[in-house]
Design a protein around this motif. Structure first.
Motif, PDB file in Angstrom:
ATOM      1  N   VAL A 149       0.852  -1.189   0.000  1.00 60.54           N
ATOM      2  CA  VAL A 149       0.000   0.000   0.000  1.00 60.54           C
ATOM      3  C   VAL A 149       0.891   1.243   0.000  1.00 60.54           C
ATOM      4  N   LEU A 159      -6.715  -7.135  -0.145  1.00 54.23           N
ATOM      5  CA  LEU A 159      -5.916  -6.594   0.948  1.00 54.23           C
ATOM      6  C   LEU A 159      -5.838  -7.623   2.077  1.00 54.23           C
ATOM      7  N   GLU A 177      -3.543  -4.756   6.228  1.00 50.11           N
ATOM      8  CA  GLU A 177      -3.610  -3.650   5.275  1.00 50.11           C
ATOM      9  C   GLU A 177      -4.969  -2.966   5.331  1.00 50.11           C
TER      10      GLU A 177
END
Length: 294
Positions: free
Chosen positions: A22, A54, A58
């Motif tokens: 990310v 994700l 995250e």
């Protein structure tokens, strides 16, 4: 139009990536750009945020970063959906703990629960977490469609406050408004039909296009919600090809291409989403020009 908890345009934020991780700096800058453009709220880690790829860490980090960056300037509705009720509760609890204003919870996908199962899913979340919850109905992705009758039952629960409706069904919107009452938050999840949705009593849209053109989308929703039909139609006509172009390939690949073209983040996506095709890129560029974004 009645006052409700959330209205206007709320971008379904992309999650930028860089070298597989990310890109927190790019995400923060995107949030600042949205707020500067006049949006009315933020929605991290939804479908457009590639939440399905994700990790849990995250996911939580992106919500935390969004809340921290927004710093109370606009509300944050955090994606917290799962096809396991216990996991949805866990994500909703995290959203509340870090200061999100609400949780957006998609109807459970793949399991294909009954209407009673859908009701029980949201009722369990309502009982477990004291945070406003928006039901996200997107049958094209989940293979399940929550009925207005079930929504009417859910609307009587204290923490189930509204819906993101991505069906594009305008008659459903009018009927739902009558069943669920004036305090029920009604947000479209379909940019091209959002003007019609507002005309049927909706309060705004969780928007993909706002990622690319927050100021133009904010102008559109400000006009539409103020009842200025002529101005709203002007913005609708200016934006409608861009709405379509951003779904000319698997989302959010075209949106990330547009943002990369604007120099705002990389166009990296995660498999099984592939980068936008050449045909999609040309469609997006033409639509960006037509809308006056470039």
């Amino acid at each position: 139009m009645s006052e409700v908890m959330f209205n206007g345009v709320l971008p379904a934020l992309v999650t930028p990536f860089r070298e597989g991780a990310v890109d927190e700096a790019a995400f923060t800058a995107l949030v600042e750009r949205q707020i500067g453009g006049g949006v009315h709220g933020l929605v991290p880690v939804g479908t457009t945020g590639e939440t399905s790829t994700l990790s849990h860490d995250e996911h939580r980090r992106v919500v935390e970063l969004c809340v921290k960056t927004a710093a109370g300037r606009v509300p944050v509705i955090a994606g917290a959906g799962s096809n396991a009720t216990a996991e949805a509760i866990e994500l909703a609890r995290h959203a509340k703990a870090v200061g999100a204003d609400a949780a957006l919870i998609v109807t459970p996908y793949y399991n294909r629960p009954s209407q009673e199962g859908l009701y029980a899913h949201y009722a369990a979340i309502n009982e477990a977490v004291q945070i406003p919850v928006l039901v996200y109905n997107v049958p094209a992705r989940t293979s399940v469609d929550i009925s207005n009758a079930t929504l009417a039952r859910l609307s009587r629960l204290p923490n189930i406050v509204g819906i993101k409706d991505a069906t594009g069904d305008m008659v459903r919107a009018s009927e739902q408004r009558l069943l669920c009452g004036p305090d029920w938050v009604m947000l479209s999840g379909d940019d091209p039909t959002a003007l019609g949705y507002i005309a049927h009593g909706g309060h705004g849209c969780i928007s993909v296009t706002s990622n690319v053109a927050p100021d133009l989308c904010a102008a559109f929703y400000n006009a539409a919600l103020a009842g200025d039909g002529k101005t709203a139609l002007y913005w609708q006509d200016r934006l409608v090809r861009l709405h379509r172009a951003l779904f000319s390939d698997a989302s959010p690949a075209p949106t990330k291409f547009a943002l990369a073209h604007l120099g705002l983040c990389r166009e990296d996506v995660r498999l099984p989403i592939a980068p936008a095709s050449e045909a999609s890129r040309q469609t997006v560029l033409e639509a960006l020009r037509e809308a006056g974004v470039i």
